[in-house]
Motif scaffolding. Structure first.
Motif, PDB file in Angstrom:
ATOM      1  N   ALA A 210      35.888 -35.314   2.908  1.00 14.92           N
ATOM      2  CA  ALA A 210      35.045 -35.601   1.544  1.00 14.92           C
ATOM      3  C   ALA A 210      34.266 -37.235   1.995  1.00 14.92           C
ATOM      4  CB  ALA A 210      35.737 -35.140  -0.183  1.00 14.92           C
ATOM      5  N   ASN A 211      35.348 -37.861   1.764  1.00 12.30           N
ATOM      6  CA  ASN A 211      34.804 -39.270   1.725  1.00 12.30           C
ATOM      7  C   ASN A 211      33.672 -39.534   3.063  1.00 12.30           C
ATOM      8  OD1 ASN A 211      35.748 -39.898  -0.770  1.00 12.30           O
ATOM      9  ND2 ASN A 211      38.028 -40.842   0.832  1.00 12.30           N
ATOM     10  N   GLU A 212      34.042 -38.670   4.193  1.00 10.83           N
ATOM     11  CA  GLU A 212      33.564 -38.616   5.703  1.00 10.83           C
ATOM     12  C   GLU A 212      32.010 -38.243   5.552  1.00 10.83           C
ATOM     13  OE1 GLU A 212      34.919 -38.100   8.676  1.00 10.83           O
ATOM     14  OE2 GLU A 212      36.640 -39.711   8.449  1.00 10.83           O
ATOM     15  N   LEU A 213      31.886 -37.034   4.938  1.00 12.43           N
ATOM     16  CA  LEU A 213      30.624 -36.614   4.302  1.00 12.43           C
ATOM     17  C   LEU A 213      29.845 -37.370   3.169  1.00 12.43           C
ATOM     18  CD1 LEU A 213      31.937 -32.859   4.508  1.00 12.43           C
ATOM     19  CD2 LEU A 213      30.403 -33.423   6.263  1.00 12.43           C
ATOM     20  N   LYS A 214      30.434 -37.262   2.870  1.00 13.09           N
ATOM     21  CA  LYS A 214      29.332 -38.492   1.526  1.00 13.09           C
ATOM     22  C   LYS A 214      28.671 -39.316   1.733  1.00 13.09           C
ATOM     23  CE  LYS A 214      29.775 -40.155  -3.470  1.00 13.09           C
ATOM     24  NZ  LYS A 214      30.595 -40.808  -4.402  1.00 13.09           N
ATOM     25  N   ALA A 215      29.226 -40.334   2.630  1.00 14.86           N
ATOM     26  CA  ALA A 215      29.188 -40.915   3.525  1.00 14.86           C
ATOM     27  C   ALA A 215      28.245 -40.974   4.531  1.00 14.86           C
ATOM     28  CB  ALA A 215      29.969 -42.262   4.402  1.00 14.86           C
ATOM     29  N   LEU A 216      28.192 -40.087   5.243  1.00 16.58           N
ATOM     30  CA  LEU A 216      27.119 -39.603   6.270  1.00 16.58           C
ATOM     31  C   LEU A 216      25.815 -39.677   5.250  1.00 16.58           C
ATOM     32  CD1 LEU A 216      28.716 -37.220   9.024  1.00 16.58           C
ATOM     33  CD2 LEU A 216      27.383 -39.369   9.267  1.00 16.58           C
ATOM     34  N   ALA A 217      25.911 -38.631   4.004  1.00 18.61           N
ATOM     35  CA  ALA A 217      24.947 -38.140   3.682  1.00 18.61           C
ATOM     36  C   ALA A 217      24.282 -39.195   2.671  1.00 18.61           C
ATOM     37  CB  ALA A 217      25.298 -37.150   2.525  1.00 18.61           C
TER      38      ALA A 217
ATOM     39  N   LEU B 174      31.417 -35.429  16.449  1.00 17.08           N
ATOM     40  CA  LEU B 174      31.993 -36.572  17.596  1.00 17.08           C
ATOM     41  C   LEU B 174      32.448 -37.803  17.132  1.00 17.08           C
ATOM     42  CD1 LEU B 174      29.459 -35.443  20.216  1.00 17.08           C
ATOM     43  CD2 LEU B 174      31.458 -33.905  19.718  1.00 17.08           C
ATOM     44  N   GLY B 175      32.474 -38.079  15.699  1.00 19.00           N
ATOM     45  CA  GLY B 175      33.013 -39.394  15.563  1.00 19.00           C
ATOM     46  C   GLY B 175      32.457 -40.649  15.366  1.00 19.00           C
ATOM     47  N   GLU B 176      31.366 -41.507  14.731  1.00 21.23           N
ATOM     48  CA  GLU B 176      30.466 -42.231  14.412  1.00 21.23           C
ATOM     49  C   GLU B 176      31.379 -43.222  13.239  1.00 21.23           C
ATOM     50  OE1 GLU B 176      28.134 -44.796  16.088  1.00 21.23           O
ATOM     51  OE2 GLU B 176      26.781 -42.356  16.232  1.00 21.23           O
ATOM     52  N   THR B 177      30.950 -44.506  13.867  1.00 25.79           N
ATOM     53  CA  THR B 177      30.999 -45.664  12.745  1.00 25.79           C
ATOM     54  C   THR B 177      29.562 -46.211  11.928  1.00 25.79           C
ATOM     55  OG1 THR B 177      32.869 -46.954  14.228  1.00 25.79           O
ATOM     56  CG2 THR B 177      31.590 -48.594  12.438  1.00 25.79           C
ATOM     57  N   LEU B 178      29.166 -46.249  11.241  1.00 20.82           N
ATOM     58  CA  LEU B 178      28.150 -46.027   9.558  1.00 20.82           C
ATOM     59  C   LEU B 178      27.830 -47.295   9.819  1.00 20.82           C
ATOM     60  CD1 LEU B 178      29.264 -43.195   7.867  1.00 20.82           C
ATOM     61  CD2 LEU B 178      27.929 -43.017   9.516  1.00 20.82           C
ATOM     62  N   ALA B 179      26.712 -47.946   9.324  1.00 23.00           N
ATOM     63  CA  ALA B 179      25.771 -48.656   8.173  1.00 23.00           C
ATOM     64  C   ALA B 179      27.007 -50.046   8.067  1.00 23.00           C
ATOM     65  CB  ALA B 179      24.712 -48.949   9.189  1.00 23.00           C
ATOM     66  N   ASP B 180      27.782 -49.358   7.165  1.00 16.85           N
ATOM     67  CA  ASP B 180      27.922 -50.091   5.986  1.00 16.85           C
ATOM     68  C   ASP B 180      29.861 -50.141   6.396  1.00 16.85           C
ATOM     69  OD1 ASP B 180      29.123 -47.053   5.764  1.00 16.85           O
ATOM     70  OD2 ASP B 180      28.729 -46.817   3.829  1.00 16.85           O
ATOM     71  N   GLY B 181      30.076 -49.613   7.765  1.00 19.62           N
ATOM     72  CA  GLY B 181      31.260 -50.208   8.173  1.00 19.62           C
ATOM     73  C   GLY B 181      32.537 -48.275   7.706  1.00 19.62           C
ATOM     74  N   THR B 182      31.695 -47.299   7.199  1.00 17.08           N
ATOM     75  CA  THR B 182      33.261 -46.073   7.714  1.00 17.08           C
ATOM     76  C   THR B 182      32.726 -45.777   8.767  1.00 17.08           C
ATOM     77  OG1 THR B 182      31.749 -45.890   5.274  1.00 17.08           O
ATOM     78  CG2 THR B 182      32.550 -43.900   6.120  1.00 17.08           C
TER      79      THR B 182
END
Length: 367
Positions: A23-30, A53-61
């Protein structure tokens, strides 16, 4: 008296749905997704691919990798779902078809629970609708007496529906999908009405051709799917990585503590054995070997590691995966049909394991 750990009801769930576990990953991506989202989608197609496939988001998530494989395959699968064509994931057992379909549904619809499990004895009701017979007898046919299938619910709510083991379903029941997939309607003749699908609805089906009792898809039904073939891991290193990551995650779910010793060598040996028996030759290509009846998939390798870890923790020293515990789990995974598989396994031990440098300890317990 042995102590029991107190846990919350949520923590006691054996296998949370993907949309709950991540849930946390989906929320951060959205939150950071700036792509165009098709109607009914929670994320843009590119963000869905990043989720799998995995990714590092701009906010570090850190978005963890759910599928280890070719990015283009996942892009094709997601692009298929953008169109009005259903998606069919095909592959031998253990190629993560179910895993991928669950995470696609979680990322796109936020709900992976609309699931139909295909079986040899399945009826059309599981794909269309059923009836509450008490109300049906008391009131006659009505919407209140109807019990919608996951497919009908997905059509009404505009969500993805997962259909597992499509080729296990009898052919006459499979054909009930043709109208749903081509016309995007579900007729209800008892009520003289029809259910029309709203945007966001689609079907992700999985199938394999290795199981006994497989029912071939008609050409009419196959034309209504875009097919994506999920292959087995191409290299030893890739498969070792998958088994290591997935078994570690499973160990946490089984409340097993991290092993005190590195188990990379044991996992590498296990995966090597599976790949060689599966492919009918050793990894260096020099020796031909016979293959057993079992599929020896990546999923089965993960299961062997999990069982070995449980044996080590509860009945051993919990320091790693000793050769004797690996052997105990390994033999049961390979020998499914004693008359056919045991001679194949014994020959492999004599020809390959016995003569492989560094495998002397495994040979001693397996012989």
């Amino acid at each position: 008296m042995a102590k029991t750990k107190k846990t919350t009801p949520a923590a006691r769930i054996l296998r949370p749905h993907a949309e709950t576990a991540y849930a946390n990953e989906l929320k951060a991506l959205a939150k950071q997704d700036k792509g165009i989202r098709p109607t009914g989608w929670n994320l843009s197609p590119r963000a869905v691919v990043d989720y799998l496939l995995g990714e590092t988001l701009a906010d570090g998530t850190e978005i963890t990798t759910k599928y280890f494989g070719d990015r283009r395959l996942i892009e094709v699968a997601v692009a298929s779902l953008v169109t009005d064509r259903a998606l069919l994931l095909v592959g031998v057992p253990g190629t993560a078809k179910t895993w991928v379909s669950e995470h696609l549904a979680a990322a796109i619809s936020g709900d992976s629970k609309l699931l139909v499990q295909g079986t040899a004895g399945m009826s059309e009701d599981a794909l269309r609708y059923g009836w509450n017979y008490a109300r049906l007898l008391a009131e006659g046919p009505s919407e209140a007496a109807m019990v919608p299938s996951p497919v009908m619910t997905g059509m009404q709510a505009g969500k993805l529906v997962r259909l597992e083991e499509l080729t296990r379903i009898p052919s006459d029941v499979q054909d009930a999908l043709i109208t749903i997939l081509s016309e995007k309607i579900l007729p209800v003749p008892e009520l003289n009405k029809e259910v029309q699908a709203v945007r966001g609805f689609n079907i992700i089906a999985t199938a394999n051709d290795r199981d006994k009792g497989v029912n071939e898809l008609s050409s009419a039904l196959r034309r209504r799917f875009n097919t994506v073939v999920l292959p087995l891991p191409a290299t030893l290193e890739e498969e070792v990585r998958i088994v290591t990551d997935r078994s570690s995650a499973a160990a946490a779910g089984m409340e097993l503590p991290p092993v005190k010793k590195d188990v990379a060598a044991e996992i590498t040996r296990l995966v090597t054995i599976f790949r060689e028996l599966r492919n009918g030759r050793t990894e260096d290509g020099r020796t031909q070997v016979k293959s057993p009846s079992s599929t020896l998939s990546t999923a089965e390798a993960i299961s062997v590691v999990n069982q070995s870890r449980a044996l080590s923790h509860h009945f051993g020293k919990g320091e790693g995966i000793p050769p004797d515990l690996l052997a105990a789990s390994l033999t049961g995974a390979i020998i499914k049909d004693r008359s056919q598989d045991e001679p194949v396994w014994r020959e492999y031990l004599e020809v390959v394991v016995r003569n492989r440098k560094g495998w002397e300890d495994l040979w001693e317990v397996l012989k």
